[in-house]
Design an enzyme around this catalytic site. Structure first.
Site, PDB file in Angstrom:
ATOM      1  N   THR A  27       0.873  -1.177   0.000  1.00 23.25           N
ATOM      2  CA  THR A  27       0.000   0.000   0.000  1.00 23.25           C
ATOM      3  C   THR A  27       0.907   1.223   0.000  1.00 23.25           C
ATOM      4  OG1 THR A  27      -0.033   0.145   2.412  1.00 23.25           O
ATOM      5  CG2 THR A  27      -1.761  -1.180   1.398  1.00 23.25           C
ATOM      6  N   VAL A  86       7.458  -2.465   7.298  1.00 21.01           N
ATOM      7  CA  VAL A  86       7.468  -1.006   7.401  1.00 21.01           C
ATOM      8  C   VAL A  86       8.058  -0.434   6.110  1.00 21.01           C
ATOM      9  CG1 VAL A  86       8.246   0.996   8.710  1.00 21.01           C
ATOM     10  CG2 VAL A  86       7.727  -1.155   9.902  1.00 21.01           C
ATOM     11  N   LYS A  87       7.215   0.345   5.405  1.00 25.99           N
ATOM     12  CA  LYS A  87       7.635   0.911   4.116  1.00 25.99           C
ATOM     13  C   LYS A  87       8.165   2.324   4.358  1.00 25.99           C
ATOM     14  CE  LYS A  87       5.754   0.938  -0.598  1.00 25.99           C
ATOM     15  NZ  LYS A  87       4.497   0.931  -1.367  1.00 25.99           N
ATOM     16  N   ILE A  88       9.366   2.563   3.859  1.00 23.67           N
ATOM     17  CA  ILE A  88      10.117   3.777   4.211  1.00 23.67           C
ATOM     18  C   ILE A  88      10.596   4.467   2.936  1.00 23.67           C
ATOM     19  CG2 ILE A  88      12.153   4.607   5.476  1.00 23.67           C
ATOM     20  CD1 ILE A  88      12.144   1.866   6.962  1.00 23.67           C
TER      21      ILE A  88
END
Ligand code: G3P
Length: 220
Positions: A27, A86-88
């Site tokens: 997402t 965790v998208k960073i």
């Protein structure tokens, strides 16, 4: 190659999962906004609902752009469900946060990657996934698939374990080319996955089989 669906739409996620081909979900803040998901509690509830629908990894993106904020957000997200990645964003503090999460055993996905150098930094920081954006490079008359090839080459040179997650995949040929190059994962809309099905000889062949069967069995 793993298939991730790039959406926050629960119906699409459910349908792709029910088809038996889904390995995970990605997402981003734009996709969450598209579904009308706003406010911290609603966002967290929505990520949890996605996790409950699928078996694989679910990338949830931080909004903060400073190290402390990313760590705070990422730790909350990671506590939601073990499937959360965790998208960073690929910025300086993002690299630092990625290295921090890697040391904590929290899965990460470095996003908004548009160059081999950025992908090299993601691997050095121990990212679980790196997300080069194929379609958005094509959009500016650059070669998105060439970037996937270059990253594959660099990662194979050194045995980096970071998985290449080809993102911003838009259509069937992107998926096929990513598979040929050896991307570990592709993420795209459900429509792109379904477009792999299409072949006129399948349709005409099936129509002929059914017609022959009907004729032999007294039908028209
Ligand atoms: O989630 C990141 C990426 O897949 C976005 O794709 O189509 O908006 O360029 P797109």
């Amino acid at each position: 190659m793993k298939f991730f669906i790039d959406t926050a739409n629960l119906d699409d996620i459910r349908e792709a999962h029910d088809l038996g081909i889904l390995d995970g979900v990605t997402t981003n803040p734009s996709l969450m906004a598209k579904e009308g998901i706003a406010g911290h509690d609603n966002v967290m509830k929505h990520y949890k609902a996605i996790c409950d629908l699928v078996d694989g990894d679910v990338s949830a993106e931080v909004i903060s752009t400073d190290f402390d904020g990313m760590v705070r957000e990422g730790e909350l997200l990671a506590q939601l469900d073990e499937k959360i990645v965790v998208k960073i964003p690929m910025i300086k503090d993002g690299i630092k946060a990625c290295a921090y999460f890697s040391a904590q055993g929290i899965k990460t996905n470095m996003t908004l990657v548009f160059s081999p150098g950025q992908a090299l930094l993601a691997a050095k920081a121990g990212a679980t996934y790196v997300s080069p954006f194929v379609g958005r490079l094509d959009d500016i008359s650059s070669d998105g698939l060439e970037l996937i090839s270059k990253i594959r080459h660099i990662y194979d040179n050194y045995g980096y374990e970071t998985q290449i997650l080809a993102a911003s995949v838009r259509h069937a040929m992107h998926i096929i080319n990513c598979a040929e190059i050896g991307a570990d994962v592709m993420t795209g809309p459900f429509s792109a996955m379904l477009s792999l099905l299409k072949h006129p000889l399948t349709d005409s062949g099936l129509a002929q089989f059914l017609a022959d069967h009907a004729k032999a069995n007294g039908g028209k």
